[in-house]
Design an enzyme around this catalytic site. Sequence first.
Site, PDB file in Angstrom:
ATOM      1  N   LYS A 115       0.813  -1.226   0.000  1.00  0.00           N
ATOM      2  CA  LYS A 115       0.000   0.000   0.000  1.00  0.00           C
ATOM      3  C   LYS A 115       0.847   1.277   0.000  1.00  0.00           C
ATOM      4  CE  LYS A 115      -0.699  -0.026   4.972  1.00  0.00           C
ATOM      5  NZ  LYS A 115      -1.387  -0.752   6.037  1.00  0.00           N
ATOM      6  N   ARG A 123      -8.310  -0.758  16.401  1.00  0.00           N
ATOM      7  CA  ARG A 123      -8.721  -0.457  15.042  1.00  0.00           C
ATOM      8  C   ARG A 123      -9.644  -1.615  14.641  1.00  0.00           C
ATOM      9  NH1 ARG A 123      -4.446   0.715  10.284  1.00  0.00           N
ATOM     10  NH2 ARG A 123      -4.805  -1.496   9.895  1.00  0.00           N
TER      11      ARG A 123
HETATM   12  C1  LIG Z   1      -0.578  -1.443   6.658  1.00  0.00           C
HETATM   13  C2  LIG Z   1      -0.894  -2.733   7.267  1.00  0.00           C
HETATM   14  C3  LIG Z   1       0.118  -3.656   7.505  1.00  0.00           C
HETATM   15  C4  LIG Z   1       1.591  -3.367   7.227  1.00  0.00           C
HETATM   16  O1  LIG Z   1       2.105  -2.540   8.227  1.00  0.00           O
HETATM   17  P1  LIG Z   1       3.667  -2.164   8.237  1.00  0.00           P
HETATM   18  O2  LIG Z   1       3.845  -1.429   9.509  1.00  0.00           O
HETATM   19  O3  LIG Z   1       3.920  -1.325   7.034  1.00  0.00           O
HETATM   20  O4  LIG Z   1       4.424  -3.424   8.207  1.00  0.00           O
HETATM   21  C5  LIG Z   1      -0.237  -4.891   8.025  1.00  0.00           C
HETATM   22  N1  LIG Z   1      -1.519  -5.182   8.306  1.00  0.00           N
HETATM   23  C6  LIG Z   1      -2.526  -4.318   8.105  1.00  0.00           C
HETATM   24  C7  LIG Z   1      -3.920  -4.716   8.422  1.00  0.00           C
HETATM   25  C8  LIG Z   1      -2.248  -3.061   7.571  1.00  0.00           C
HETATM   26  O5  LIG Z   1      -3.245  -2.208   7.360  1.00  0.00           O
END
Ligand SMILES: *Cc1c(COP(=O)(O)O)cnc(C)c1O
Length: 352
Positions: A36, A131
Amino acid sequence: MRSPRIEINLKKIAHNARALVNLYGSNGIKISGVTKAICGHSEIAATLLQSGIKTLADSRLENIINMRKNGIKAQFLLLRGPMLSQTEQVVKTADCSLNSEITVLKSLSKFALKLGVVHQVILMVELGDLREGLMPDDLNKTITQLLALKGVKLIGLGTNLACLGGVIPDEIKMSQLSSIARSTEKKFGIKLKIISGGNSANYQWFKHNTTVGLVNNLRLGESIFLGCETIHRKPIPGLFTDAFELVAEIIEVQQKPSRPFGSKGQNASGDTPSFKDRGAMKRAILGIGQQDVNITGLTPISDISIIAASSDHIVIDVHESNLKVGQEVRFQINYNALLSLMTSSYVSKLMI
Ligand SMILES: *Cc1c(COP(=O)(O)O)cnc(C)c1O
């Protein structure tokens, strides 16, 4: 060369990805590469796949659609719980999604049946970060309903910490996830293929524990791209922290006072900033601004400092350096800056 630009070192990204695949793999944990922050950029996605990653995860359907369109062949996981209005597209686009709402699951089931596919589901468990996810006490009710649905298959449980509330995925939280998974398997007589323990914040937990319980998956973005863990933002030994760099061009250099002069009201951002009078100074302007990048995430690589920014300009103090119009300056970036730079269509993306 076009400015502003983000320079992307694919070799460094590949190195980081492979090192993390090996590190976590040494204790049975597979990595999903989270795309992302790079907006599903297909060359970077391809680099992750060449480095031993099999599943790509993104929070946005648009990014998954783009990667597929650009010929990226992988298992695709949708990270953000699907919007009810998106469920048909989710079933068409993603192999698997993270979920917590039975209404959404019913809709996924409906469209999966219509399309004749089976959509895989990982249920998210809330372990305190507040969340996404079902409270542990509410899990069994949703699983009972989910198992009765056709076209959707429960393949695992997951949790996400350290994103909103800053709650650390420590040994207590990870054991809790394992024990929830164990009791779920027992109660429902099912085998859960994936127990997804979290994200880049799970590094310390992994390093300081010899057992990982049932956790066999992590979803990693930041530690692959920026080479750090995300509880203290410390570099992970052996990884590159500079796979991405921002380059911006100087459009003005002038000797000016250090404090604005005239009667004062709000600036463009609606703030009324105050500046210390440090006498006359050399100030430069860069052709990049808040529309392109989250300024707070920039760290100059050379001896300059950021004074302030508006939508299209960043004003810098050039200190003793002899910078001239047309020259470029470089910045290290954090995750928020990476997100904004990759998203801005005004910033060119240069693979090196
Ligand atoms: C963005 C996200 C991740 C990745 O997080 P990082 O800190 O970039 O490794 C993993 N799981 C979910 C649900 C996310 O939204």
